[in-house]
Design an enzyme around this catalytic site. Structure first.
Site, short mmCIF file in Angstrom:
data_model
loop_
_atom_site.label_atom_id
_atom_site.label_comp_id
_atom_site.label_asym_id
_atom_site.label_seq_id
_atom_site.Cartn_x
_atom_site.Cartn_y
_atom_site.Cartn_z
N HIS A 32 0.85 -1.18 0.00
CA HIS A 32 0.00 0.00 0.00
C HIS A 32 0.89 1.23 0.00
CE1 HIS A 32 -3.13 2.83 1.23
NE2 HIS A 32 -3.99 1.92 0.80
N ASP A 51 -7.95 -5.26 0.30
CA ASP A 51 -8.44 -6.05 -0.82
C ASP A 51 -8.07 -7.52 -0.74
OD1 ASP A 51 -9.66 -3.97 -2.17
OD2 ASP A 51 -7.73 -3.28 -2.91
N1 ACO Z 1 4.14 -7.67 -4.67
C1 ACO Z 1 5.48 -7.67 -4.85
N2 ACO Z 1 6.25 -6.58 -4.75
C2 ACO Z 1 5.64 -5.42 -4.45
C3 ACO Z 1 4.24 -5.33 -4.25
C4 ACO Z 1 3.49 -6.52 -4.36
N3 ACO Z 1 2.18 -6.51 -4.18
N4 ACO Z 1 3.89 -4.06 -3.97
C5 ACO Z 1 5.03 -3.34 -3.99
N5 ACO Z 1 6.08 -4.17 -4.29
C6 ACO Z 1 7.51 -3.77 -4.36
C7 ACO Z 1 7.77 -3.01 -5.66
O1 ACO Z 1 8.23 -3.88 -6.67
C8 ACO Z 1 8.82 -2.03 -5.22
O2 ACO Z 1 10.06 -2.72 -5.19
P1 ACO Z 1 11.43 -1.92 -5.53
O3 ACO Z 1 11.54 -0.85 -4.49
O4 ACO Z 1 12.47 -2.98 -5.41
O5 ACO Z 1 11.25 -1.36 -6.90
C9 ACO Z 1 8.45 -1.69 -3.78
O6 ACO Z 1 7.72 -2.83 -3.30
C10 ACO Z 1 7.60 -0.44 -3.64
O7 ACO Z 1 6.50 -0.54 -4.53
P2 ACO Z 1 5.87 0.67 -5.33
O8 ACO Z 1 5.08 0.15 -6.47
O9 ACO Z 1 6.93 1.68 -5.62
O10 ACO Z 1 4.90 1.27 -4.22
P3 ACO Z 1 3.67 2.20 -4.47
O11 ACO Z 1 3.41 2.89 -3.20
O12 ACO Z 1 3.86 3.03 -5.69
O13 ACO Z 1 2.49 1.15 -4.82
C11 ACO Z 1 0.69 -0.33 -4.64
C12 ACO Z 1 1.52 0.74 -3.94
C13 ACO Z 1 0.21 0.16 -6.02
C14 ACO Z 1 -0.58 -0.62 -3.81
C15 ACO Z 1 1.53 -1.62 -4.80
O14 ACO Z 1 1.92 -2.10 -3.53
C16 ACO Z 1 0.82 -2.71 -5.58
O15 ACO Z 1 0.86 -2.71 -6.81
N6 ACO Z 1 0.13 -3.68 -4.87
C17 ACO Z 1 -0.67 -4.67 -5.51
C18 ACO Z 1 -2.00 -4.06 -5.93
C19 ACO Z 1 -2.93 -3.81 -4.76
O16 ACO Z 1 -3.12 -4.66 -3.90
N7 ACO Z 1 -3.56 -2.61 -4.76
C20 ACO Z 1 -4.54 -2.24 -3.74
C21 ACO Z 1 -4.16 -1.01 -3.02
S1 ACO Z 1 -5.29 -0.70 -1.72
C22 ACO Z 1 -6.60 0.04 -2.45
O17 ACO Z 1 -6.56 0.65 -3.48
C23 ACO Z 1 -7.84 -0.07 -1.71
#
Ligand code: ACO
Length: 427
Positions: free
Chosen positions: A305, A362
């Site tokens: 998140h 979620d």
């Molecule tokens: N699985 C594996 N790796 C992950 C995940 C995941 N679910 N989420 C983040 N990471 C990793 C990224 O690859 C990144 O790694 P790096 O630093 O080595 O490049 C690091 O963690 C940070 O991730 P970002 O994408 O930069 O974080 P951001 O804050 O932009 O994204 C997000 C947050 C979009 C929710 C992300 O965690 C994700 O895509 N999760 C899966 C989708 C999801 O569950 N979304 C629901 C959000 S809650 C809602 O809307 C109600």
């Protein structure tokens, strides 16, 4: 207000006030920065930018705290109802008994939609995604309710807010009914907000529908958990759309469009699909490995998140609710076991620990919704239904602010510099 923040650029020193809220990080007030220095700040994704002042919702992502007008989400989920939380968000306080009855009556009396709106659905293909229908139909409300589109009139703003909260279950249930070829079911004002929604979704005109109180309670709790979440992508979209003076129905349609994406509201659909794809606990390590592989775009859906770097407090309530719903319906879904084991494995894996990736709201919601009988395509629709009250409360807060201006971010331009037009035969 704290000490001023000192800033130096091109050899000149500037100071900017630091503002302190009632909770959360201080903010550096840089509103005069461009005028004084000629420089913009650069923050794509808004990871360090507070876009507004708000009294509605507070999140402490590192501690896993979520408060609506000061009340912890766990207490609201345990003791309150969605209608009460809606009052809290829209009106600022939990209602007294009289206020509650008044508010409930007002919302209940707005649950029907204009009869002509029913015809609007016929324009969609039967296999249209219900979120596509939601974007269209909610946007179309502005063509049906002209008498509540004057955003400068507080009374009209409140009527539009009530209409949106009240009609969203009807519109959502109709989107579902249309997709399965069943007749639309009119609202029943003797039922609760959530009971009525369940009946309009799962009832048919040919027989009586009995609302299961345990499912009604679980559904109501799911609505509470999704009611608001401060300046997330869809709420910011609603605020930005509203900042130009667009009418509330158009603004909420914009919020719905933003919510649709898999990184936001679409994640519960994606999370359940992923759990089904994993299918058996034996396959979890394979998926964890893929999620960690930089060359593989796969992510654990329902994990991570932007704000929570700790357990999402909504996810723990969801996990409890899965157990309750399963007990009530006497179902056993192997996918829940996969989810529990996946969570445990990920939470013990250094990759997820280091990156502070925890289950979000979620991760478990899809399992419950599916047990209740919703197809995955309806999951984001339910999220939109519940979030509508947060959107309208945030929109109202913005419009009521006398200092409100159109939202207009700037950019770091990296395209070609000025050049002369070349006629087509000379290119
Ligand atoms: N699985 C594996 N790796 C992950 C995940 C995941 N679910 N989420 C983040 N990471 C990793 C990224 O690859 C990144 O790694 P790096 O630093 O080595 O490049 C690091 O963690 C940070 O991730 P970002 O994408 O930069 O974080 P951001 O804050 O932009 O994204 C997000 C947050 C979009 C929710 C992300 O965690 C994700 O895509 N999760 C899966 C989708 C999801 O569950 N979304 C629901 C959000 S809650 C809602 O809307 C109600």
């Amino acid at each position: 207000m704290g000490d001023n923040a000192k800033f130096s650029i091109n050899g000149e020193n500037y100071e900017y006030p630091v503002l302190t809220g009632t909770e959360g990080p201080d903010v550096v007030d840089i509103r005069k920065l461009y005028g004084q220095t000629g420089a913009f700040t650069y923050d794509p994704g808004f990871t360090s930018t507070a876009s507004c002042e708000s009294e509605l919702t507070f999140i402490d992502g590192s501690e896993g705290v979520l408060l609506h007008r000061g009340y912890p989400i766990e207490q609201l989920a345990e003791n309150s109802s969605f209608m009460e939380v809606a009052h809290l968000l829209l009106r600022g306080e939990l209602p007294t008994a009289d206020e509650f009855s008044d508010f409930n009556n007002t919302i209940t009396r707005h649950t029907m939609v204009h009869e002509q709106l029913r015809g609007f659905y016929q324009g969609f293909r039967r296999d249209a995604h219900p979120m596509a229908i939601m974007c269209g139909v909610v946007g179309a409300l502005s063509a049906f309710y002209h008498d509540s589109t004057d955003i400068n009139d507080p009374a009209q703003r409140m009527i539009a807010s009530h209409r949106l909260v009240a009609k969203m279950p009807t519109i959502a249930a109709m989107a579902y009914k249309y997709s399965i070829g069943q007749p639309f079911v009119y609202p029943d004002n003797d039922l609760s907000y959530t009971g009525n929604f369940l009946r309009m979704t799962f009832g048919v005109p040919a027989e009586e529908y009995e609302v299961n109180p345990a499912i009604e309670k679980a559904m109501d709790r799911i609505f509470i958990l999704h009611a608001d979440h401060e300046q997330n992508a869809s709420t910011s979209t609603v605020r930005l759309a509203g900042s130009s003076g667009a009418n509330p129905f158009a603004c909420i349609a914009a919020g719905i469009a933003c919510l649709w994406g898999p990184a936001h509201g679409g994640a519960n659909e994606a999370a359940l699909n992923m759990l089904h794809e994993i299918g058996h606990p034996d396959r979890i390590p394979e998926y964890i490995k893929r999620a960690k592989d930089k060359d593989d775009p796969f992510r654990l859906m329902g994990f991570g998140h932007r704000v929570y770097k700790n357990y999402d407090p909504r996810a723990s309530v969801m996990q409890e609710t899965v157990r309750e719903v399963f007990e009530t319906l006497k179902v056993k879904d192997p996918v829940f076991e996969v989810a529990l084991q996946l969570e445990e494995m990920a939470l013990n894996d250094p990759y997820f620990i280091d990156k502070k990736l925890f289950p979000n709201v979620d991760f478990y919601s899809g399992i419950i919704l599916s047990a209740i009988g919703f197809p995955t395509s309806m999951f984001t629709v339910l999220f939109a239904l519940a979030r509508t009250v947060g959107w309208v409360a945030q929109w109202n807060e913005m419009i009521s602010d006398p200092g409100q201006r159109i939202g207009r971010p700037r950019q770091l331009y990296t395209g070609p510099t000025k050049r002369d037009y070349v006629p087509i035969d000379k290119r």
